[in-house]
Design a protein around this motif. Structure first.
Motif, PDB file in Angstrom:
ATOM      1  N   ARG A   1       7.461  12.345  -0.642  1.00  0.00           N
ATOM      2  CA  ARG A   1       6.947  11.066  -1.120  1.00  0.00           C
ATOM      3  C   ARG A   1       7.856   9.925  -0.694  1.00  0.00           C
TER       4      ARG A   1
ATOM      5  N   ARG B   1       2.398   1.828  -3.353  1.00  0.00           N
ATOM      6  CA  ARG B   1       1.396   2.250  -4.332  1.00  0.00           C
ATOM      7  C   ARG B   1       0.953   3.697  -4.112  1.00  0.00           C
ATOM      8  N   THR B   2       0.758   4.098  -2.853  1.00  0.00           N
ATOM      9  CA  THR B   2       0.268   5.449  -2.573  1.00  0.00           C
ATOM     10  C   THR B   2       1.395   6.463  -2.436  1.00  0.00           C
TER      11      THR B   2
ATOM     12  N   ALA C   1      -1.792   8.452   3.206  1.00  0.00           N
ATOM     13  CA  ALA C   1      -2.768   7.889   2.264  1.00  0.00           C
ATOM     14  C   ALA C   1      -3.042   6.427   2.581  1.00  0.00           C
ATOM     15  N   SER C   2      -2.010   5.688   2.972  1.00  0.00           N
ATOM     16  CA  SER C   2      -2.188   4.270   3.284  1.00  0.00           C
ATOM     17  C   SER C   2      -2.983   4.061   4.565  1.00  0.00           C
TER      18      SER C   2
ATOM     19  N   SER D   1       0.828  -1.208   0.000  1.00  0.00           N
ATOM     20  CA  SER D   1       0.000   0.000   0.000  1.00  0.00           C
ATOM     21  C   SER D   1       0.863   1.259   0.000  1.00  0.00           C
TER      22      SER D   1
ATOM     23  N   GLU E   1      -6.425   4.099   3.336  1.00  0.00           N
ATOM     24  CA  GLU E   1      -6.726   2.932   2.511  1.00  0.00           C
ATOM     25  C   GLU E   1      -6.906   1.686   3.348  1.00  0.00           C
TER      26      GLU E   1
END
Length: 321
Positions: A60, A20-21, A26-27, A17, A30
């Motif tokens: 990021r 991907r994010t 964000a995870s 996750s 999710e």
């Protein structure tokens, strides 16, 4: 790198996750887990493999070389595990598992909500999420979509459930202030409550004896992207609007003075109602929901029965059964 270890699936899910994010925040949304929990799982996974897997660049999080390699295998492991659970669910006598349902905004508040509730009453082992759609989905996973209007090009399977005819509606207040149009040519002088830019794309009305009539785009228009908002705007006197008869009848059953039909013999384009779902062998829960949905299609959507149904210009209003 692998250390002959069987990795914790929750650690793999956290790692996949985040890759991907690109963000722990964000995870957390999710996976519905605290950021501290995700951080701990990532540290435990990196300790298990014996080397770092992630790098922080600016704002990021990105995988390093080892992380990119491990991500591919982790994704495959999780995918195989999910397929294994699906296969086991198929062996059960009961219908169970996660079902993702998508529905055009025109249906989700009333009819579709009732369909979902009756399905859950019959299959209590299914976990359902419902999403409102304002665009045709590109793909579907573990579910289906009910769409109103033209679908266009898609890789999904399409099954026509029925169709909705459309009529011209306005509120009593609007007609009192601006008059009632007597012919399609009069519409050019009226305000228009447009649904998703329909008038801007060009509108052609149909008459059973007189044929088609292209309507010029009204000068003054109010554009919305939801039928419920369009109904509210028409009811409060913002202008005339083209609405599906079936939706209008359902609203008038509860609020009979909101608006009424004008030019009753003239109709707008017919809107197909389409069921979209993936190709291939579908899980049992999806097949069960599709079968349930087919039995719940309103009779008014089917064939010419709807074409003969209209909302009266005044007085008693016709309601859908």
């Amino acid at each position: 790198m692998w250390n002959n270890k069987m990795y914790d699936f929750s650690e793999l899910e956290a790692f996949v996750s985040v890759v991907r994010t690109g963000s722990l925040t964000a995870s957390t949304r999710e996976l519905n887990q605290a950021k501290s929990t995700l951080s701990r799982k990532i540290r435990q996974l990196e300790a298990a493999v014996g080397q770092p897997l992630l790098l922080r660049q600016s704002r990021r999080i990105v995988p390093n070389e080892a992380g990119r390699v491990f991500y591919r295998y982790s994704s495959d492991i999780l995918e195989l595990a999910a397929r294994g659970r699906e296969a086991l669910d198929e062996l059960k006598e009961t219908v169970s598992g996660q079902l993702h349902l998508r529905c055009h905004e025109a249906f989700v508040r009333g009819w579709f909500a009732g369909v979902v509730q009756s399905f859950l009453d019959e299959f209590e082992g299914v976990r359902v999420t419902v999403s409102t759609q304002q665009a045709v989905p590109v793909e579907l996973e573990n579910g289906v979509c009910v769409w109103l209007g033209e679908v266009g090009e898609t890789l999904l399977r399409q099954e026509i459930l029925g169709a909705l005819t459309q009529g011209l509606f306005g509120s009593p207040r609007y007609f009192e202030d601006h008059g009632v149009p007597r012919s399609p040519g009069d519409l050019e002088q009226h305000r228009w409550v447009d649904m998703l830019g329909t008038a801007e794309q060009g509108l052609t009305l149909q008459h059973p004896r007189l044929g088609s009539y292209p309507v010029a785009t009204p000068v003054r228009s109010f554009t919305v992207d939801q039928f419920v908002v369009q109904g509210d705007a028409i009811a409060c006197g913002r202008g005339l609007g083209l609405m599906p008869h079936w939706l209008a009848e359902r609203r008038l059953a509860a609020h009979p003075d909101d608006f009424r039909l004008c030019l009753p013999e003239w109709r707008g384009p017919v809107l197909p109602v389409t069921l979209l779902y993936p190709h291939g062998n579908l899980p049992r829960r999806i097949r069960a929901f599709i079968d349930h949905l087919r039995t719940a299609v309103p009779l008014a959507w089917l064939g010419s029965a709807l074409v003969a149904t209209t909302v009266p210009e005044s007085g008693t209003h016709h309601t859908d059964t």
